[in-house]
Design a protein around this motif. Structure first.
Motif, PDB file in Angstrom:
ATOM      1  N   PRO A  36       1.256  -0.963  -0.190  1.00 33.10           N
ATOM      2  CA  PRO A  36      -0.210  -0.022  -0.186  1.00 33.10           C
ATOM      3  C   PRO A  36       0.756   1.671  -0.149  1.00 33.10           C
ATOM      4  O   PRO A  36       0.032   2.296  -1.255  1.00 33.10           O
ATOM      5  CB  PRO A  36      -0.603   0.046   1.128  1.00 33.10           C
ATOM      6  N   SER A  37       2.081   1.351   0.448  1.00 35.46           N
ATOM      7  CA  SER A  37       2.901   2.082   0.809  1.00 35.46           C
ATOM      8  C   SER A  37       3.549   3.731  -1.027  1.00 35.46           C
ATOM      9  O   SER A  37       4.057   3.584  -1.112  1.00 35.46           O
ATOM     10  CB  SER A  37       3.180   2.168   1.498  1.00 35.46           C
ATOM     11  N   LEU A  38       3.422   1.874  -1.419  1.00 39.29           N
ATOM     12  CA  LEU A  38       3.793   2.104  -2.682  1.00 39.29           C
ATOM     13  C   LEU A  38       2.896   3.021  -3.921  1.00 39.29           C
ATOM     14  O   LEU A  38       3.821   3.086  -4.476  1.00 39.29           O
ATOM     15  CB  LEU A  38       4.578   0.164  -3.769  1.00 39.29           C
ATOM     16  N   LEU A  39       1.158   2.700  -3.659  1.00 36.84           N
ATOM     17  CA  LEU A  39       0.823   3.544  -3.929  1.00 36.84           C
ATOM     18  C   LEU A  39       0.578   4.993  -4.297  1.00 36.84           C
ATOM     19  O   LEU A  39       1.307   5.439  -3.499  1.00 36.84           O
ATOM     20  CB  LEU A  39      -0.848   2.632  -4.057  1.00 36.84           C
TER      21      LEU A  39
ATOM     22  N   ILE B 197      -0.942   8.338  -3.686  1.00 38.00           N
ATOM     23  CA  ILE B 197      -1.869   8.571  -3.582  1.00 38.00           C
ATOM     24  C   ILE B 197      -3.621   8.959  -4.609  1.00 38.00           C
ATOM     25  O   ILE B 197      -5.108   8.043  -3.898  1.00 38.00           O
ATOM     26  CB  ILE B 197      -2.167  10.387  -2.660  1.00 38.00           C
ATOM     27  N   VAL B 198      -3.058   8.832  -5.338  1.00 29.69           N
ATOM     28  CA  VAL B 198      -4.219   9.072  -5.722  1.00 29.69           C
ATOM     29  C   VAL B 198      -5.153   7.878  -6.234  1.00 29.69           C
ATOM     30  O   VAL B 198      -5.626   7.705  -6.440  1.00 29.69           O
ATOM     31  CB  VAL B 198      -3.856  10.049  -7.335  1.00 29.69           C
ATOM     32  N   ALA B 199      -4.113   6.791  -6.774  1.00 33.59           N
ATOM     33  CA  ALA B 199      -4.312   5.345  -7.273  1.00 33.59           C
ATOM     34  C   ALA B 199      -5.171   5.224  -5.909  1.00 33.59           C
ATOM     35  O   ALA B 199      -6.376   4.228  -5.795  1.00 33.59           O
ATOM     36  CB  ALA B 199      -2.912   4.939  -7.186  1.00 33.59           C
ATOM     37  N   THR B 200      -4.521   4.797  -4.441  1.00 33.68           N
ATOM     38  CA  THR B 200      -5.175   4.780  -3.738  1.00 33.68           C
ATOM     39  C   THR B 200      -6.671   5.317  -3.461  1.00 33.68           C
ATOM     40  O   THR B 200      -7.573   4.632  -3.165  1.00 33.68           O
ATOM     41  CB  THR B 200      -4.314   5.157  -2.193  1.00 33.68           C
TER      42      THR B 200
ATOM     43  N   ALA C 291     -17.088  11.151   6.854  1.00 32.93           N
ATOM     44  CA  ALA C 291     -15.873  10.659   5.152  1.00 32.93           C
ATOM     45  C   ALA C 291     -14.904  11.471   5.768  1.00 32.93           C
ATOM     46  O   ALA C 291     -13.742  11.101   6.136  1.00 32.93           O
ATOM     47  CB  ALA C 291     -16.381  12.520   4.884  1.00 32.93           C
ATOM     48  N   ILE C 292     -14.272  12.774   6.811  1.00 27.33           N
ATOM     49  CA  ILE C 292     -12.925  12.674   7.837  1.00 27.33           C
ATOM     50  C   ILE C 292     -12.393  11.742   8.432  1.00 27.33           C
ATOM     51  O   ILE C 292     -11.755  10.853   7.574  1.00 27.33           O
ATOM     52  CB  ILE C 292     -13.288  13.651   8.222  1.00 27.33           C
ATOM     53  N   VAL C 293     -13.400  10.410   8.758  1.00 33.19           N
ATOM     54  CA  VAL C 293     -12.829   9.329   9.665  1.00 33.19           C
ATOM     55  C   VAL C 293     -12.273   7.871   8.769  1.00 33.19           C
ATOM     56  O   VAL C 293     -11.859   7.773   9.237  1.00 33.19           O
ATOM     57  CB  VAL C 293     -13.598   9.113  10.769  1.00 33.19           C
ATOM     58  N   LEU C 294     -13.015   8.573   8.132  1.00 34.84           N
ATOM     59  CA  LEU C 294     -12.790   7.127   6.700  1.00 34.84           C
ATOM     60  C   LEU C 294     -11.719   8.152   5.918  1.00 34.84           C
ATOM     61  O   LEU C 294     -10.636   6.919   5.753  1.00 34.84           O
ATOM     62  CB  LEU C 294     -14.199   7.171   5.658  1.00 34.84           C
ATOM     63  N   ILE C 295     -11.413   8.441   5.435  1.00 34.21           N
ATOM     64  CA  ILE C 295     -10.051   8.935   4.193  1.00 34.21           C
ATOM     65  C   ILE C 295      -8.898   9.051   5.673  1.00 34.21           C
ATOM     66  O   ILE C 295      -7.658   8.723   4.897  1.00 34.21           O
ATOM     67  CB  ILE C 295     -10.665  10.323   4.126  1.00 34.21           C
TER      68      ILE C 295
ATOM     69  N   SER D  60      -2.578   3.282   3.699  1.00 35.37           N
ATOM     70  CA  SER D  60      -2.021   3.575   2.599  1.00 35.37           C
ATOM     71  C   SER D  60      -0.324   3.598   3.597  1.00 35.37           C
ATOM     72  O   SER D  60       0.429   3.176   2.952  1.00 35.37           O
ATOM     73  CB  SER D  60      -2.427   5.254   2.188  1.00 35.37           C
ATOM     74  N   GLY D  61      -0.080   4.534   4.513  1.00 36.91           N
ATOM     75  CA  GLY D  61       1.167   4.501   5.205  1.00 36.91           C
ATOM     76  C   GLY D  61       1.680   3.060   6.215  1.00 36.91           C
ATOM     77  O   GLY D  61       2.509   3.634   6.768  1.00 36.91           O
TER      78      GLY D  61
END
Length: 300
Positions: A118-121, A123-126, A162-166, A173-174
């Motif tokens: 996931p860290s290789l993706l 942010i747009v792709a994620t 939405a904020i919690v999900l993001i 991702s990290g």
């Protein structure tokens, strides 16, 4: 008595010249992309204007406007919510994963590679992947929770959810990057400490809280600061997934700054917000440094 010439001056001058030649490009790059923009941001905070119309000096008017800006305080609240969710998760989850992948179990190299994917993706792709996963029509995650379990989750329809999900998606991702940092810290702890603890009758849980966690304070400090800075600067995931919507419910400070700079607002006003967030980040980082301060004698 005649004074003999110092033959060491020649080589020393040559070494200083070589060092200056190697450092000069880095110093120029630092000045061009860090120092000058940093100082210029503070200068812009006392001006008002757009990128096309130029700037005029307004003194502290931007600060006074900022204090009375309800939308700015709304973005501060959203940023704080994101920080409160993302920072603890960026410590707890990668720490537990780091403990698991630091073990010597068979096939652990494969698991470490999978964790880091996931860290290789980008942010747009994620963001696009997760938008598909929660899509009401074709999203498998949406179908699992809403149709199979009967949970009508709001997902991105309200600002708080939405904020919690993001924030959760950003942690996902990290997770590989932060887990590798924790794994390196765990592997640096002498195994003799665990062996002595096991002789004294300490189990894995007791050893974790008595040995691993205290000796990981410097690593936790680093991850805390990195996660906090990333949370304060959250922009790209907001851009991909919500565009600040619905309405202004997912506006963060960085998104508001972006809207002011490229949406026809005042660049100086945006710079003022940037300076405020810089000070907030410094205060929080200083608190973390004090909270996780470790006595050097701990490692003796």
């Amino acid at each position: 008595m005649p004074v003999l010439p110092d033959r060491r001056r020649g080589p020393r001058r040559q070494s200083n010249g070589a060092a200056a030649a190697f450092l000069a490009p880095k110093v120029l790059l630092f000045l061009a992309f860090v120092a000058v923009p940093f100082v210029y941001t503070f200068l812009l905070a006392f001006q008002r204007g757009t990128l096309l119309r130029g700037f005029t000096f307004v003194g502290l008017d931007n600060v006074r406007s900022l204090l009375g800006d309800d939308l700015f305080w709304h973005t501060m609240k959203n940023t704080a919510l994101y920080l409160v969710v993302a920072v603890p998760l960026n410590i707890v989850v990668p720490l537990l994963v780091g403990v698991l992948i630091s073990s010597a179990l068979p096939g652990m190299r494969v698991y470490r590679s999978l964790i880091y994917i996931p860290s290789l993706l980008s942010i747009v792709a994620t963001g696009l992947i997760w938008k598909v996963l929660i899509d009401p029509d074709i999203g498998p995650l949406y179908g699992f929770f809403n149709r199979m379990l009967g949970w009508d989750l709001p997902w991105l329809s309200t600002g708080t959810s939405a904020i919690v999900l993001i924030a959760v998606i950003s942690v996902w991702s990290g997770i590989g990057f932060h887990s590798i940092i924790f794994m390196a810290g765990i592997n640096d702890i002498p195994q003799e400490l665990y062996e002595a603890a096991s002789i004294d009758g300490a189990g894995p849980v007791r050893s974790f809280f008595s040995i691993t966690l205290p000796l990981l304070k410097p690593v936790i400090q680093i991850v805390l600061v990195l996660a906090t800075i990333a949370s304060i600067q959250v922009f790209d995931m907001i851009y991909v997934m919500t565009q600040g919507g619905p309405g202004t419910s997912t506006y963060t400070v960085m998104w508001y700054i972006y809207q002011n700079v490229f949406g026809g607002g005042s660049v100086g006003y945006a710079a003022t917000m940037g300076v405020v967030m810089l000070l907030v980040g410094l205060v929080i980082s200083g608190f973390y440094m004090r909270l996780t301060r470790t006595d050097d004698s701990t490692y003796d």
